[in-house]
Scaffold this motif. Structure first.
Motif, PDB file in Angstrom:
ATOM      1  N   LYS A   6     -66.410 -18.437  -6.052  1.00 55.84           N
ATOM      2  CA  LYS A   6     -65.881 -18.279  -7.405  1.00 55.84           C
ATOM      3  C   LYS A   6     -66.442 -17.010  -8.010  1.00 55.84           C
TER       4      LYS A   6
ATOM      5  N   LEU B   7     -61.117 -29.022  -6.988  1.00 56.57           N
ATOM      6  CA  LEU B   7     -60.121 -28.490  -7.918  1.00 56.57           C
ATOM      7  C   LEU B   7     -59.929 -26.981  -7.817  1.00 56.57           C
ATOM      8  N   ARG B   8     -60.648 -26.320  -6.914  1.00 51.79           N
ATOM      9  CA  ARG B   8     -60.450 -24.884  -6.749  1.00 51.79           C
ATOM     10  C   ARG B   8     -59.059 -24.599  -6.205  1.00 51.79           C
ATOM     11  N   ARG B   9     -58.368 -23.635  -6.797  1.00 49.29           N
ATOM     12  CA  ARG B   9     -57.045 -23.229  -6.317  1.00 49.29           C
ATOM     13  C   ARG B   9     -57.244 -22.136  -5.266  1.00 49.29           C
ATOM     14  N   LEU B  10     -57.413 -22.579  -4.045  1.00 46.15           N
ATOM     15  CA  LEU B  10     -57.729 -21.665  -2.956  1.00 46.15           C
ATOM     16  C   LEU B  10     -57.112 -22.200  -1.681  1.00 46.15           C
ATOM     17  N   ARG B  11     -56.472 -21.315  -0.924  1.00 45.14           N
ATOM     18  CA  ARG B  11     -55.830 -21.718   0.321  1.00 45.14           C
ATOM     19  C   ARG B  11     -56.593 -21.182   1.522  1.00 45.14           C
TER      20      ARG B  11
ATOM     21  N   ARG C 295     -62.426 -29.192   0.972  1.00 49.50           N
ATOM     22  CA  ARG C 295     -62.669 -29.513  -0.440  1.00 49.50           C
ATOM     23  C   ARG C 295     -63.560 -30.742  -0.582  1.00 49.50           C
TER      24      ARG C 295
END
Length: 348
Positions: free
Chosen positions: A78, A136-140, A149
């Motif tokens: 992050k 909840l991180r928006r990461l692919r 996750r």
């Protein structure tokens, strides 16, 4: 501009060596590299290459294992409000060049290799690297980085300057991607045999990951628990002899004369009526029932005047001398107690 051109205006002395070879787009911008210059440097055959989205390798050729690890963390970390991922705001005197990665750590097989496992593959042979991030991180996942996750992140361990998931969590993430029963058994066995962690911690993580529905994992866990009990028994033997405790009778069953079975014990001192029981329960669904059984046996024996010392494998590993003191105190206190009921001692 070439790959040897200094990335001024910001000096590089605050960066670790690997950060000077792998940088994020935000870091490059802070050093005066425009998006157009970045694209030019990363053209086919150019001196730089885009290793991951937003992460650039500042030299041609394949990345080293260290560069792959740090690039994966730079991609997943992050971004702090005051700087780019992987850059400490105010490096301390103790770790002036250690990069700081917020909400990201290496897990899975790569983490086990960093922890020193010999049954996990060497880093260069891993096709992908697992990185643990908040749920909840928006990461692919991208390229060789596989995003894993978690609802809550464990406290990472620092291994060669890299944040790494604790062994139980790394094991669960590794096992989740393995279908080879032999490989799973080797990893779990090494975790306990090499002293990385206790079986209960591993089973707890496997349970939370809902992996105990897989037959090959259940079989490996059964082997793990047997291995863990054997190691704990060995520590108990060493404790008795190392700290000069009187020799007990080992692995016995107690019965009332002509009466019911009272339960098995790992060590028993008949003259003092002191017993030791190793708690090698696994934290599975039947934990409450198993604990109730432990408690009922202990209460029954203590009503008969037998002192029961309950020891966990972890306490034996981490505070053996303290556990020896507890047992010695119980043996010495026997002289001040009323005599215990007569029981029959049988080999277990």
């Amino acid at each position: 501009m070439t790959h040897n051109t200094p990335l001024s205006p910001r000096p590089l002395r605050h960066l670790s060596e690997v950060q000077r070879r792998v940088m994020t787009a935000a870091q490059l911008r802070s050093h005066g590299v425009t998006p157009a210059e970045l694209n030019d440097q990363c053209r086919p055959g150019g001196p730089w290459q885009q290793l991951l989205p937003g992460v650039t390798l500042l030299h041609p050729g394949p990345p080293t294992s260290e560069e792959r690890l740090h690039a994966a963390l730079m991609y997943a970390a992050k971004e702090p409000a005051t700087g780019a991922p992987g850059v400490p705001e105010q490096p301390s005197a103790e770790t002036p060049h250690r990069p700081v990665y917020a909400d990201a750590m290496i897990t899975g097989l790569a983490a086990l290799t960093l922890h020193g496992f010999t049954s996990s593959p060497p880093l260069p042979s891993l096709e992908h690297i697992d990185v643990l991030v908040p749920r909840l991180r928006r990461l692919r996942s991208a390229s060789y980085v596989h995003v894993v996750r978690a609802v809550g992140l464990p406290a990472p361990r620092q291994v060669t300057g890299v944040p790494v998931a604790p062994v139980p969590r790394a094991l669960a993430d590794a096992v989740a991607g393995l279908t080879d029963a032999t490989a799973v058994r080797r990893l779990l066995t090494e975790a306990v045999r090499a002293g990385h962690c206790e079986p209960a911690a591993v089973v707890r993580e496997l349970t939370q990951a809902k992996l105990l529905t897989r037959p090959h994992v259940v079989d490996a866990v059964d082997s793990l628990l047997a291995e863990g009990r054997a190691i704990a028994e060995g520590r108990l033997y060493r404790m008795v002899h190392k700290y000069g405790l009187p020799d007990p009778v080992w692995n016995v069953d107690l019965r009332l004369p002509g009466g019911p079975h009272l339960g098995g014990l790992d060590a028993y001192w008949p003259e003092q009526a002191v017993a030791v029981e190793l708690d090698t329960r696994a934290p599975r669904q039947e934990e409450d029932a198993m604990w109730s059984e432990y408690a009922r046996k202990r209460e029954h024996l203590e009503r008969l005047g037998i002192t029961v010392v309950h020891i966990t494998p972890r306490k034996l590993r981490d505070s053996m001398e303290q556990q020896a003191t507890v047992i010695r105190t119980a043996l010495m206190a026997a002289a001040d107690r009323d005599p215990a009921a007569y029981v029959v001692v049988l080999p277990r």
